[in-house]
Design a protein around this motif. Structure first.
Motif, PDB file in Angstrom:
ATOM      1  N   PHE A 151       7.696   2.537  -1.027  1.00  0.00           N
ATOM      2  CA  PHE A 151       7.482   3.726  -0.199  1.00  0.00           C
ATOM      3  C   PHE A 151       6.282   3.495   0.700  1.00  0.00           C
ATOM      4  O   PHE A 151       5.188   3.156   0.235  1.00  0.00           O
ATOM      5  CB  PHE A 151       7.257   4.960  -1.083  1.00  0.00           C
ATOM      6  CG  PHE A 151       7.104   6.241  -0.324  1.00  0.00           C
ATOM      7  CD1 PHE A 151       8.145   6.760   0.422  1.00  0.00           C
ATOM      8  CD2 PHE A 151       5.910   6.953  -0.367  1.00  0.00           C
ATOM      9  CE1 PHE A 151       8.017   7.949   1.110  1.00  0.00           C
ATOM     10  CE2 PHE A 151       5.760   8.145   0.332  1.00  0.00           C
ATOM     11  CZ  PHE A 151       6.820   8.636   1.074  1.00  0.00           C
ATOM     12  N   ARG A 152       6.494   3.614   1.997  1.00  0.00           N
ATOM     13  CA  ARG A 152       5.453   3.430   3.005  1.00  0.00           C
ATOM     14  C   ARG A 152       4.706   2.106   2.838  1.00  0.00           C
ATOM     15  O   ARG A 152       3.483   2.043   2.869  1.00  0.00           O
ATOM     16  CB  ARG A 152       4.485   4.606   2.980  1.00  0.00           C
ATOM     17  CG  ARG A 152       5.139   5.926   3.398  1.00  0.00           C
ATOM     18  CD  ARG A 152       4.120   6.978   3.743  1.00  0.00           C
ATOM     19  NE  ARG A 152       4.771   8.139   4.358  1.00  0.00           N
ATOM     20  CZ  ARG A 152       4.133   9.201   4.840  1.00  0.00           C
ATOM     21  NH1 ARG A 152       2.800   9.223   4.785  1.00  0.00           N
ATOM     22  NH2 ARG A 152       4.789  10.192   5.363  1.00  0.00           N
ATOM     23  N   GLY A 153       5.467   1.062   2.626  1.00  0.00           N
ATOM     24  CA  GLY A 153       4.906  -0.282   2.574  1.00  0.00           C
ATOM     25  C   GLY A 153       4.295  -0.669   1.247  1.00  0.00           C
ATOM     26  O   GLY A 153       3.807  -1.805   1.109  1.00  0.00           O
ATOM     27  N   GLN A 154       4.307   0.228   0.259  1.00  0.00           N
ATOM     28  CA  GLN A 154       3.745  -0.072  -1.052  1.00  0.00           C
ATOM     29  C   GLN A 154       4.837  -0.017  -2.117  1.00  0.00           C
ATOM     30  O   GLN A 154       5.833   0.689  -1.974  1.00  0.00           O
ATOM     31  CB  GLN A 154       2.643   0.928  -1.406  1.00  0.00           C
ATOM     32  CG  GLN A 154       1.444   0.905  -0.476  1.00  0.00           C
ATOM     33  CD  GLN A 154       0.635  -0.378  -0.601  1.00  0.00           C
ATOM     34  OE1 GLN A 154       0.497  -0.939  -1.676  1.00  0.00           O
ATOM     35  NE2 GLN A 154       0.095  -0.838   0.521  1.00  0.00           N
ATOM     36  N   THR A 194      -4.604   6.794  -2.914  1.00  0.00           N
ATOM     37  CA  THR A 194      -5.132   5.885  -3.932  1.00  0.00           C
ATOM     38  C   THR A 194      -4.123   4.818  -4.331  1.00  0.00           C
ATOM     39  O   THR A 194      -4.467   3.881  -5.048  1.00  0.00           O
ATOM     40  CB  THR A 194      -5.530   6.683  -5.185  1.00  0.00           C
ATOM     41  OG1 THR A 194      -4.370   7.350  -5.716  1.00  0.00           O
ATOM     42  CG2 THR A 194      -6.604   7.709  -4.853  1.00  0.00           C
ATOM     43  N   GLY A 195      -2.879   4.981  -3.875  1.00  0.00           N
ATOM     44  CA  GLY A 195      -1.844   4.008  -4.226  1.00  0.00           C
ATOM     45  C   GLY A 195      -1.441   4.070  -5.675  1.00  0.00           C
ATOM     46  O   GLY A 195      -1.039   3.060  -6.261  1.00  0.00           O
TER      47      GLY A 195
END
Length: 204
Positions: A151-154, A194-195
């Motif tokens: 999600f969103r590059g992570q 914060t990922g």
């Protein structure tokens, strides 16, 4: 597809589906080593629109009725008996169950019996469920075989309980925090600042 013990399929087929099940934090409901808690079985229940409500860890008083039932069962059936087979054990359980449910008055039920208050669920059990359809308010991701999604590059992990299943993500009123929803149930909170992804804590 998650295998489900035949006994559960038989029980739900006869008595229908409950709207919710209040459970402890042990197997088969929860995985103590998994911070997101859900197991493949509890995810299967969610997929069948059964809310899985977890009790507070180390607070058995939250399940007082069940604990009281266990106490009575141990005192009247198990104590002082050595059973050598499941068949022998069932031979003791069956007549006791008839008395407990159909004959004995219960103070908590105004001296009625459990059978007088029990109703079969009107929610029919359907073994094969079609894939849940999320509304347009969600961004859909599919969880991979090891419990991850991007999600969103992570890459985030919600564990294997939801493997090969679609999940929905929706923004909350807290900036940067998204609800992770499985079918109609919020199962985790995602913080893109914060990922991190954490077990969902009900708001209110």
């Amino acid at each position: 597809m998650t295998p489900v013990p035949f006994s559960w399929l038989k029980i739900f087929g006869i008595y229908g589906l409950p709207r919710a099940i209040y459970v402890d934090n042990g197997n088969p409901w929860a995985n103590a080593s998994n911070k997101h808690r859900h197991t493949r079985f509890s995810a299967w229940l969610l997929r069948h629109d059964v809310d899985v409500i977890f009790g507070r860890p180390y607070h058995p008083q939250g399940r007082g009725k069940l604990e009281r039932f266990h106490r009575t069962l141990k005192l009247e059936v198990l104590q002082g008996r050595s059973m050598t087979s499941l068949q022998e054990a069932q031979g003791h359980f069956d007549p006791w169950r008839e008395v407990y449910n159909l004959e004995r008055p219960h103070e908590a039920l105004d001296l009625g019996t459990p059978a007088e208050h029990y109703r079969v669920s009107e929610r029919e059990f359907v073994e094969q469920k079609e894939e849940y359809q999320y509304s347009d308010r969600y961004q859909i991701r599919r969880v991979n075989p090891v419990g991850q999604f991007r999600f969103r590059g992570q890459v985030y992990r919600v564990r294997e309980a939801f493997q090969d299943q679609p999940i929905g993500l929706s923004e909350t009123q807290t900036e940067g925090v998204w609800d992770v929803t499985y079918c109609r149930f919020v199962v985790a909170s995602l913080n893109i600042r914060t990922g991190t992804i954490e077990r969902h804590q009900p708001r209110g």
